[in-house]
Design a protein around this motif. Structure first.
Motif, mmCIF file in Angstrom:
data_model
loop_
_atom_site.group_PDB
_atom_site.id
_atom_site.type_symbol
_atom_site.label_atom_id
_atom_site.label_comp_id
_atom_site.label_asym_id
_atom_site.label_seq_id
_atom_site.Cartn_x
_atom_site.Cartn_y
_atom_site.Cartn_z
ATOM 1 N N SER A 14 23.321 25.870 8.523
ATOM 2 C CA SER A 14 23.924 26.597 7.334
ATOM 3 C C SER A 14 24.014 27.899 7.870
ATOM 4 O O SER A 14 24.824 28.723 7.346
ATOM 5 N N LYS A 15 22.879 28.465 8.782
ATOM 6 C CA LYS A 15 23.016 29.983 9.044
ATOM 7 C C LYS A 15 24.313 30.252 10.066
ATOM 8 O O LYS A 15 24.942 31.292 10.101
ATOM 9 N N SER A 16 24.467 29.191 10.880
ATOM 10 C CA SER A 16 25.505 29.241 12.005
ATOM 11 C C SER A 16 26.953 29.613 11.270
ATOM 12 O O SER A 16 27.973 29.875 12.057
ATOM 13 N N ILE A 17 27.211 28.743 10.182
ATOM 14 C CA ILE A 17 28.224 28.710 9.396
ATOM 15 C C ILE A 17 28.786 30.012 8.623
ATOM 16 O O ILE A 17 29.539 29.748 7.640
ATOM 17 N N GLY A 18 27.546 30.737 8.207
ATOM 18 C CA GLY A 18 27.782 31.925 7.429
ATOM 19 C C GLY A 18 27.429 31.697 6.097
ATOM 20 O O GLY A 18 27.894 32.145 5.092
ATOM 21 N N ILE A 19 26.280 31.043 5.746
ATOM 22 C CA ILE A 19 25.524 30.949 4.618
ATOM 23 C C ILE A 19 24.171 31.716 4.702
ATOM 24 O O ILE A 19 23.551 31.459 5.533
ATOM 25 N N ASP A 20 24.307 32.595 3.887
ATOM 26 C CA ASP A 20 23.192 33.428 3.694
ATOM 27 C C ASP A 20 21.896 32.989 3.191
ATOM 28 O O ASP A 20 20.672 33.388 3.585
ATOM 29 N N LYS A 21 21.846 32.029 2.632
ATOM 30 C CA LYS A 21 20.671 31.390 2.079
ATOM 31 C C LYS A 21 20.516 30.104 1.490
ATOM 32 O O LYS A 21 21.811 29.712 0.856
ATOM 33 N N ILE A 22 19.832 29.141 2.030
ATOM 34 C CA ILE A 22 19.946 27.586 1.561
ATOM 35 C C ILE A 22 18.651 27.285 0.836
ATOM 36 O O ILE A 22 17.639 27.675 1.172
ATOM 37 N N ALA A 76 26.132 36.300 0.395
ATOM 38 C CA ALA A 76 26.147 37.825 -0.201
ATOM 39 C C ALA A 76 27.187 38.462 -0.317
ATOM 40 O O ALA A 76 28.281 38.117 0.732
ATOM 41 N N TYR A 77 27.787 39.346 -1.172
ATOM 42 C CA TYR A 77 28.853 40.024 -1.229
ATOM 43 C C TYR A 77 28.620 41.379 -1.407
ATOM 44 O O TYR A 77 27.426 42.062 -1.782
#
Length: 383
Positions: A14-22, A76-77
């Protein structure tokens, strides 16, 4: 591979594809939420945009049979605009809320969720999954809270320790039984800044929102905005950030975000007058990839018309008079009448309103014109 190992791999991926938190939550029914939603419904606090079936919103198994886990993701935005353009007399500007900066978050989060689904399916071909962003039946906030993404703030947003409330949320229900994560304790404490700062009093109490008073909701409606809220909307074209901006947990947050959400200052703080003449095609080309365009150009134009009245922008009078007389949409004509009344006598406003009143066949617009004429007459009396 055990479910624990798969979870570990999934978090790393998830971190490698641009998810900030899971986060991972059980798919048990949301019983407390169910009672709260029933209360919201009884009090008439719902916006009408949400799924009306409370059972679907609170019982994940109704959406995916044999559901065991809900995976919650957060992206995040940004909260700050680099070199924001300044509105000046003659070139007033409106503002889109931060949740509409950059590319439409529905598209971005769905992309991330599809990648997660493919990753899981490759490792567990028998797994079933159902993903959703914002418009799905589940309450993204309730899922994120249970999954330990953040706590549910008094401003009705999920507040994360890392990014504050400047996050978009998405969910995936799956038949895989992952170990659930631990929820985060509420950190709001006695702070009531968001409730106190809400311009329309939409935050009834911590965590309870009357959607019908919320500026974020009002700017998305397609009808005339109730008069008591018009001045409070100011120059907002879409959404409202007040309850986020005043939140102490958001101090210094909003500087880390996914690149797709990088804002174009000219799009998120556009000049108001050009918006009044924009064609459907131009609107789609310029704003179509922003979340704030989902209701089409009419609500944005209505809000732009009212923003010009808020600024008492005399340079907009000829255009507003033209809309009052020629626009085929009653909501735009009525809003133009209100704005002309706010601006006051300028460039033959009184005569234009009287002439429009004589030819107007919509009762609600005539009511707005009469109110505007009364304002102008009072202005003359006191001058």
């Amino acid at each position: 591979m055990t479910n624990a190992q798969l979870k570990e791999e999934l978090v790393a991926y998830s971190k490698s594809i641009g998810i900030d938190k899971i986060g991972f939550a059980s798919a048990d029914p949301f019983l407390t939420l169910k009672e709260r939603l029933k209360t919201q419904q009884q009090l008439g606090y719902q916006s009408g945009f949400e799924e009306p079936d409370i059972d679907k919103r609170t019982e994940p198994e109704r959406l995916l049979p044999y559901a065991k886990t809900i995976i919650s993701i957060a992206l995040a935005y940004p909260a700050k605009l680099e070199n924001p353009p300044k509105g000046v007399k003659g070139k007033r500007r409106g503002i889109f809320c931060r949740a509409s900066w950059g590319e439409d978050y529905h598209i971005v989060l769905n992309d991330r969720l599809q990648k997660l689904e493919a990753f899981i399916h490759e490792r567990v071909p028998s797994a079933k999954m159902a993903s959703m962003v914002d418009t799905g039946a589940l309450s993204d906030r309730a899922v994120a809270e249970r999954a330990g993404i953040g706590w549910s703030g008094k401003n009705c947003a999920i507040i994360t320790p890392e990014f504050g409330s400047y996050v978009y949320l998405g969910d995936m229900i799956t038949t895989i039984a992952f170990e659930p994560d631990t929820p985060i304790d509420d950190q709001c404490g006695t702070c009531n800044k968001c409730v106190d700062a809400c311009p329309t009093g939409a935050l009834i109490q911590g965590g309870q929102l009357d959607s019908n008073k919320c500026i974020a909701f009002l700017t998305q409606t397609k009808e005339m905005i109730p008069e008591r809220y018009r001045k409070k909307i100011g120059n907002r074209l879409y959404g409202c950030d007040t309850c986020q901006v005043v939140c102490p947990e958001n101090k210094g947050k909003g500087e880390e975000y996914q690149p797709e959400f990088t804002p174009d200052p000219e799009k998120v703080k556009p000049e108001l007058l050009p918006l009044l003449s924009i064609s459907n095609r131009e609107f789609k080309e310029k704003y179509g990839k922003m979340a704030g365009s989902w209701r089409g150009k009419k609500p944005i134009q209505r809000n732009a018309v009212m923003a010009l009245g808020h600024f008492r922008e005399k340079g907009a009078v000829p255009k507003l008079q033209s809309l009052l007389t020629h626009d085929p949409r009653p909501v735009i004509r009525g809003s133009a009448a209100w704005s002309l009344g706010e601006i006051g006598e300028s460039d033959g406003n009184h005569a234009a309103l009287q002439a429009a009143n004589e030819q107007e066949d919509d009762a609600s617009v005539r009511g707005e014109i009469r109110q505007a004429l009364m304002k102008l007459e009072k202005e003359v009396e006191h001058s």
